[in-house]
Scaffold this motif. Structure first.
Motif, PDB file in Angstrom:
ATOM      1  N   ARG A  77       0.830  -1.207   0.000  1.00  0.00           N
ATOM      2  CA  ARG A  77       0.000   0.000   0.000  1.00  0.00           C
ATOM      3  C   ARG A  77       0.866   1.260   0.000  1.00  0.00           C
ATOM      4  NH1 ARG A  77      -5.281  -0.507   0.915  1.00  0.00           N
ATOM      5  NH2 ARG A  77      -5.459   1.553   1.881  1.00  0.00           N
ATOM      6  N   LEU A  78       1.986   1.213   0.710  1.00  0.00           N
ATOM      7  CA  LEU A  78       2.908   2.351   0.709  1.00  0.00           C
ATOM      8  C   LEU A  78       3.453   2.587  -0.699  1.00  0.00           C
ATOM      9  CD1 LEU A  78       4.541   4.503   2.228  1.00  0.00           C
ATOM     10  CD2 LEU A  78       6.271   2.733   2.679  1.00  0.00           C
ATOM     11  N   HIS A  79       3.792   1.478  -1.380  1.00  0.00           N
ATOM     12  CA  HIS A  79       4.300   1.591  -2.747  1.00  0.00           C
ATOM     13  C   HIS A  79       3.258   2.247  -3.659  1.00  0.00           C
ATOM     14  CE1 HIS A  79       6.422   0.431  -6.430  1.00  0.00           C
ATOM     15  NE2 HIS A  79       5.254   0.030  -6.893  1.00  0.00           N
ATOM     16  N   LEU A  80       2.001   1.832  -3.538  1.00  0.00           N
ATOM     17  CA  LEU A  80       0.935   2.407  -4.359  1.00  0.00           C
ATOM     18  C   LEU A  80       0.726   3.885  -4.028  1.00  0.00           C
ATOM     19  CD1 LEU A  80      -1.715  -0.475  -4.262  1.00  0.00           C
ATOM     20  CD2 LEU A  80      -0.165   0.115  -6.140  1.00  0.00           C
ATOM     21  N   ALA A  81       0.766   4.211  -2.733  1.00  0.00           N
ATOM     22  CA  ALA A  81       0.551   5.602  -2.317  1.00  0.00           C
ATOM     23  C   ALA A  81       1.646   6.517  -2.863  1.00  0.00           C
ATOM     24  CB  ALA A  81       0.501   5.687  -0.792  1.00  0.00           C
ATOM     25  N   TRP A 103       9.434   0.843  -4.619  1.00  0.00           N
ATOM     26  CA  TRP A 103       9.527   2.297  -4.685  1.00  0.00           C
ATOM     27  C   TRP A 103      10.886   2.793  -4.193  1.00  0.00           C
ATOM     28  CZ3 TRP A 103      10.618   5.341  -0.497  1.00  0.00           C
ATOM     29  CH2 TRP A 103      10.474   4.757   0.759  1.00  0.00           C
ATOM     30  N   GLY A 104      11.480   2.080  -3.257  1.00  0.00           N
ATOM     31  CA  GLY A 104      12.777   2.487  -2.743  1.00  0.00           C
ATOM     32  C   GLY A 104      13.866   2.454  -3.804  1.00  0.00           C
ATOM     33  N   SER A 105      13.730   1.549  -4.782  1.00  0.00           N
ATOM     34  CA  SER A 105      14.743   1.462  -5.831  1.00  0.00           C
ATOM     35  C   SER A 105      14.732   2.713  -6.709  1.00  0.00           C
ATOM     36  CB  SER A 105      14.506   0.216  -6.694  1.00  0.00           C
ATOM     37  OG  SER A 105      13.284   0.321  -7.416  1.00  0.00           O
ATOM     38  N   ARG A 106      13.574   3.343  -6.854  1.00  0.00           N
ATOM     39  CA  ARG A 106      13.491   4.596  -7.614  1.00  0.00           C
ATOM     40  C   ARG A 106      14.256   5.699  -6.883  1.00  0.00           C
ATOM     41  NH1 ARG A 106       7.756   6.813  -9.705  1.00  0.00           N
ATOM     42  NH2 ARG A 106       8.156   5.103 -11.163  1.00  0.00           N
ATOM     43  N   LEU A 107      14.090   5.734  -5.579  1.00  0.00           N
ATOM     44  CA  LEU A 107      14.802   6.730  -4.774  1.00  0.00           C
ATOM     45  C   LEU A 107      16.306   6.535  -4.891  1.00  0.00           C
ATOM     46  CD1 LEU A 107      14.884   8.972  -2.620  1.00  0.00           C
ATOM     47  CD2 LEU A 107      14.647   7.173  -0.887  1.00  0.00           C
ATOM     48  N   LEU A 108      16.755   5.290  -4.810  1.00  0.00           N
ATOM     49  CA  LEU A 108      18.190   4.999  -4.905  1.00  0.00           C
ATOM     50  C   LEU A 108      18.731   5.357  -6.283  1.00  0.00           C
ATOM     51  CD1 LEU A 108      18.298   1.551  -3.056  1.00  0.00           C
ATOM     52  CD2 LEU A 108      19.037   3.770  -2.178  1.00  0.00           C
ATOM     53  N   MET A 109      17.932   5.101  -7.325  1.00  0.00           N
ATOM     54  CA  MET A 109      18.348   5.443  -8.683  1.00  0.00           C
ATOM     55  C   MET A 109      18.566   6.948  -8.819  1.00  0.00           C
ATOM     56  SD  MET A 109      16.256   4.989 -12.293  1.00  0.00           S
ATOM     57  CE  MET A 109      14.996   6.179 -11.756  1.00  0.00           C
ATOM     58  N   ILE A 110      17.609   7.728  -8.309  1.00  0.00           N
ATOM     59  CA  ILE A 110      17.703   9.186  -8.400  1.00  0.00           C
ATOM     60  C   ILE A 110      18.888   9.705  -7.597  1.00  0.00           C
ATOM     61  CG2 ILE A 110      16.525  11.345  -7.852  1.00  0.00           C
ATOM     62  CD1 ILE A 110      13.872   9.884  -8.332  1.00  0.00           C
ATOM     63  N   GLU A 111      19.073   9.169  -6.382  1.00  0.00           N
ATOM     64  CA  GLU A 111      20.196   9.603  -5.547  1.00  0.00           C
ATOM     65  C   GLU A 111      21.532   9.345  -6.234  1.00  0.00           C
ATOM     66  OE1 GLU A 111      19.661   7.492  -1.892  1.00  0.00           O
ATOM     67  OE2 GLU A 111      18.562   9.145  -0.949  1.00  0.00           O
ATOM     68  N   ARG A 112      21.658   8.194  -6.898  1.00  0.00           N
ATOM     69  CA  ARG A 112      22.909   7.863  -7.564  1.00  0.00           C
ATOM     70  C   ARG A 112      23.153   8.769  -8.774  1.00  0.00           C
ATOM     71  NH1 ARG A 112      25.769   3.354  -7.049  1.00  0.00           N
ATOM     72  NH2 ARG A 112      25.214   3.748  -4.858  1.00  0.00           N
ATOM     73  N   VAL A 113      22.088   9.084  -9.524  1.00  0.00           N
ATOM     74  CA  VAL A 113      22.229   9.994 -10.662  1.00  0.00           C
ATOM     75  C   VAL A 113      22.664  11.376 -10.185  1.00  0.00           C
ATOM     76  CG1 VAL A 113      20.967  11.226 -12.476  1.00  0.00           C
ATOM     77  CG2 VAL A 113      20.631   8.775 -12.177  1.00  0.00           C
ATOM     78  N   LEU A 114      22.067  11.860  -9.102  1.00  0.00           N
ATOM     79  CA  LEU A 114      22.448  13.171  -8.556  1.00  0.00           C
ATOM     80  C   LEU A 114      23.894  13.151  -8.048  1.00  0.00           C
ATOM     81  CD1 LEU A 114      19.190  14.127  -6.612  1.00  0.00           C
ATOM     82  CD2 LEU A 114      20.006  15.077  -8.783  1.00  0.00           C
ATOM     83  N   GLU A 115      24.295  12.062  -7.439  1.00  0.00           N
ATOM     84  CA  GLU A 115      25.666  11.934  -6.936  1.00  0.00           C
ATOM     85  C   GLU A 115      26.675  12.007  -8.077  1.00  0.00           C
ATOM     86  OE1 GLU A 115      27.298   8.573  -4.116  1.00  0.00           O
ATOM     87  OE2 GLU A 115      27.655   8.013  -6.216  1.00  0.00           O
ATOM     88  N   GLN A 116      26.329  11.397  -9.203  1.00  0.00           N
ATOM     89  CA  GLN A 116      27.251  11.310 -10.334  1.00  0.00           C
ATOM     90  C   GLN A 116      26.914  12.308 -11.445  1.00  0.00           C
ATOM     91  OE1 GLN A 116      29.899   9.316 -10.313  1.00  0.00           O
ATOM     92  NE2 GLN A 116      29.366   8.424  -8.328  1.00  0.00           N
TER      93      GLN A 116
END
Length: 280
Positions: A186-190, A246-259
């Motif tokens: 449900r958290l993922h959907l929200a 949903w957490g994998s999307r956050l990690l993807m964005i964080e890594r793109v911003l880092e690099q």
């Protein structure tokens, strides 16, 4: 008890590894066509010495440290470069393969290893099997079988946690069990609904395209590693989003911003990828 997705898988072990069956030809070997049977026998004779279907589970070790060391290149070599129905493109998107999802969903279990001669290892695993259509009726029946297999008393069942799939909801209703909706699902959907914004969608789409351009090009990955050293950035690989996490999307964005600085430098050199330089 696994209740991921829309399917519940029951335990159906076709071979009882606890039985001591000392025979030259197992029942599995007997079902093979003549050519495959002979090849199977030669492989057993060369590497194992005994038909693996005759081994007892007690002859295997369940220690993780005893598992053979396997790297991505070994899997690609076996599944792609040798005779196989897997393609190079499928391996690039390995998280979409059924075999990968079987493992991460907990459908492969009881992993055991037996050391063989000449440094080889035999790995044994049980898999759950559910060949029927994933209707509510079939899932309800499979759930009942799981309780019987594990010798669990249904009266002691307090509740079952599931997602919101119509078939699993119906299965629980047919069994007259109490159901708790999965908080993680449900958290993922929200979070998914909260990100339903054109500006966020554009940013995420750009991140995915950037990651994809490096995933499919060893040359760009090499150039990225060189630029990371020049700019003093961490030598991190880009991360791919998993649509169900949903957490994998956050990690993807964080890594793109880092690099971001390194990515911009590499992408700007190639006219084809220059439009992917992050501008936000």
């Amino acid at each position: 008890m696994t209740c991921g997705g829309s399917a519940i898988f029951e335990w159906r072990a076709e071979v009882n590894m606890e039985d001591t069956v000392e025979s030259q030809e197992s029942s599995y070997c007997a079902t093979l066509d003549p050519v495959s049977r002979e090849r199977y026998k030669q492989t057993v004779k060369k590497y194992i010495g005994r038909d693996p279907y005759s081994l007892k589970m007690s002859e295997y070790t369940t220690e993780v440290k005893d598992l053979p060391t396997i790297e991505a290149v070994d899997i690609t070599n076996y599944l792609v470069l040798q005779t196989s129905y897997y393609t190079r493109q499928q391996m690039k998107a390995f998280k979409s393969l059924e075999a990968y999802n079987f493992f991460v969903s907990g459908w492969v279990h009881n992993l055991g290893t037996k050391r063989l001669r000449d440094g080889y290892s035999l790995v044994f695993a049980r898999t759950s099997y559910f060949p029927q259509d994933h209707t509510g009726e079939h899932i309800a029946e499979a759930l009942q079988d799981v309780l019987k297999t594990w010798k669990l008393n249904p009266t002691g069942l307090v509740a079952i946690t599931t997602d919101n799939g119509a078939n699993i909801v119906k299965a629980v209703q047919l069994n007259k069990w109490s159901r708790i909706q999965c908080f993680g699902h449900r958290l993922h959907l929200a979070i998914g609904h909260a990100m339903d914004d054109a500006r966020i969608t554009r940013a995420i789409s750009l991140c995915k395209k950037v990651v994809s351009s490096f995933s499919y090009s060893w040359r760009k990955r090499r150039e990225l590693a060189e630029v990371q050293i020049q700019l003093g950035l961490p030598s991190h690989q880009l991360l791919t989003e998993a649509t169900t996490r949903w957490g994998s999307r956050l990690l993807m964005i964080e890594r793109v911003l880092e690099q971001e600085r390194a990515l911009s430098k590499v992408l700007s050199v190639d006219m084809k990828t220059r439009p992917l330089v992050p501008t936000w």
